[in-house]
Design a protein around this motif. Sequence first.
Motif, PDB file in Angstrom:
ATOM      1  N   ILE A 242       0.845  -1.194   0.000  1.00 19.43           N
ATOM      2  CA  ILE A 242       0.000   0.000   0.000  1.00 19.43           C
ATOM      3  C   ILE A 242       0.879   1.241   0.000  1.00 19.43           C
ATOM      4  CG2 ILE A 242      -1.723   1.309   1.326  1.00 19.43           C
ATOM      5  CD1 ILE A 242      -2.760  -1.485   2.339  1.00 19.43           C
ATOM      6  N   ILE A 243       1.937   1.222   0.811  1.00 21.58           N
ATOM      7  CA  ILE A 243       2.881   2.352   0.843  1.00 21.58           C
ATOM      8  C   ILE A 243       3.566   2.481  -0.515  1.00 21.58           C
ATOM      9  CG2 ILE A 243       5.033   3.199   1.860  1.00 21.58           C
ATOM     10  CD1 ILE A 243       4.111   1.796   4.500  1.00 21.58           C
TER      11      ILE A 243
ATOM     12  N   GLY B  43      -6.380  -7.298   7.104  1.00 21.42           N
ATOM     13  CA  GLY B  43      -6.649  -5.892   7.367  1.00 21.42           C
ATOM     14  C   GLY B  43      -6.308  -5.557   8.799  1.00 21.42           C
ATOM     15  N   PHE B  44      -6.071  -4.280   9.056  1.00 17.01           N
ATOM     16  CA  PHE B  44      -5.881  -3.825  10.435  1.00 17.01           C
ATOM     17  C   PHE B  44      -6.272  -2.374  10.559  1.00 17.01           C
ATOM     18  CE2 PHE B  44      -1.671  -3.182   8.588  1.00 17.01           C
ATOM     19  CZ  PHE B  44      -1.169  -2.035   9.181  1.00 17.01           C
ATOM     20  N   GLN B  45      -6.568  -2.009  11.785  1.00 19.06           N
ATOM     21  CA  GLN B  45      -7.033  -0.650  12.080  1.00 19.06           C
ATOM     22  C   GLN B  45      -6.562  -0.292  13.475  1.00 19.06           C
ATOM     23  OE1 GLN B  45     -11.439   0.092  12.625  1.00 19.06           O
ATOM     24  NE2 GLN B  45     -11.109   1.157  10.687  1.00 19.06           N
TER      25      GLN B  45
ATOM     26  N   PHE C 194      -6.222  -0.128   7.156  1.00 20.31           N
ATOM     27  CA  PHE C 194      -5.524  -0.717   6.011  1.00 20.31           C
ATOM     28  C   PHE C 194      -6.118  -2.091   5.722  1.00 20.31           C
ATOM     29  CE2 PHE C 194      -2.633   2.095   8.218  1.00 20.31           C
ATOM     30  CZ  PHE C 194      -2.293   2.963   7.199  1.00 20.31           C
ATOM     31  N   VAL C 195      -6.478  -2.317   4.471  1.00 21.04           N
ATOM     32  CA  VAL C 195      -6.994  -3.609   4.028  1.00 21.04           C
ATOM     33  C   VAL C 195      -6.113  -4.080   2.881  1.00 21.04           C
ATOM     34  CG1 VAL C 195      -8.964  -4.810   2.994  1.00 21.04           C
ATOM     35  CG2 VAL C 195      -9.341  -3.108   4.783  1.00 21.04           C
ATOM     36  N   GLN C 196      -5.818  -5.361   2.888  1.00 16.27           N
ATOM     37  CA  GLN C 196      -4.944  -5.953   1.880  1.00 16.27           C
ATOM     38  C   GLN C 196      -5.415  -5.584   0.475  1.00 16.27           C
ATOM     39  OE1 GLN C 196      -4.835 -10.210   2.120  1.00 16.27           O
ATOM     40  NE2 GLN C 196      -3.003 -10.368   0.873  1.00 16.27           N
TER      41      GLN C 196
ATOM     42  N   THR D 257     -10.480  -5.234  -0.692  1.00 19.09           N
ATOM     43  CA  THR D 257     -11.400  -4.183  -0.277  1.00 19.09           C
ATOM     44  C   THR D 257     -12.803  -4.488  -0.789  1.00 19.09           C
ATOM     45  OG1 THR D 257     -10.845  -2.859  -2.213  1.00 19.09           O
ATOM     46  CG2 THR D 257      -9.589  -2.422  -0.195  1.00 19.09           C
ATOM     47  N   GLY D 258     -13.800  -3.944  -0.116  1.00 11.29           N
ATOM     48  CA  GLY D 258     -15.181  -4.135  -0.516  1.00 11.29           C
ATOM     49  C   GLY D 258     -15.785  -5.451  -0.070  1.00 11.29           C
TER      50      GLY D 258
END
Length: 162
Positions: free
Chosen positions: A22-23, A65-67, A86-88, A92-93
């Motif tokens: 993601i980064i 995912g993590f939050q 953040f979700v892999q 998403t969805g």
Amino acid sequence: MINVRPAIALDAPSMARLLNPIIEDGSTTAIATKVTGDVLVTWMADKYDRDAWHVAVNNGEEVVGFQWIAQGGDYLPPEAAEIATFVQIGQTGLGIGSKLFDATRRAAKDLGYAWINANIRADNEGGLIYYQSRGFQDYGRIEGYEMANGQKVDKVLKRYDL
């Protein structure tokens, strides 16, 4: 099936493996430098005593995912938590973010927060939609925020009252 539970230090390497692409993509997060599991363990070390970290794991206990929420430092009042989600990529969805937010919202209340602040890149359409769908409301904007890599982006501030 997706399960959500509090994150532990042993989750950190998997969380880093999820976060680094993601980064690298660079289009949705203001985090500009890749992280390691050790860095995430340090972040999770509870620098403000009012942090809560949750992971979403699949049946194989793989982090998808993590939050986290944390006290917002000097720029938010003590009754406000800052949130990051953040979700892999490619996952998403699927309801992962919804399940994470259910746990995070409960934790925020338990930690005594009155509201949650989401600080989202204005060009992160998925993030803006996600937080809006959770009930966050726009309340401000930061123009020309300079990220650690020198890139400038606008940010939308959203608020969720607990």
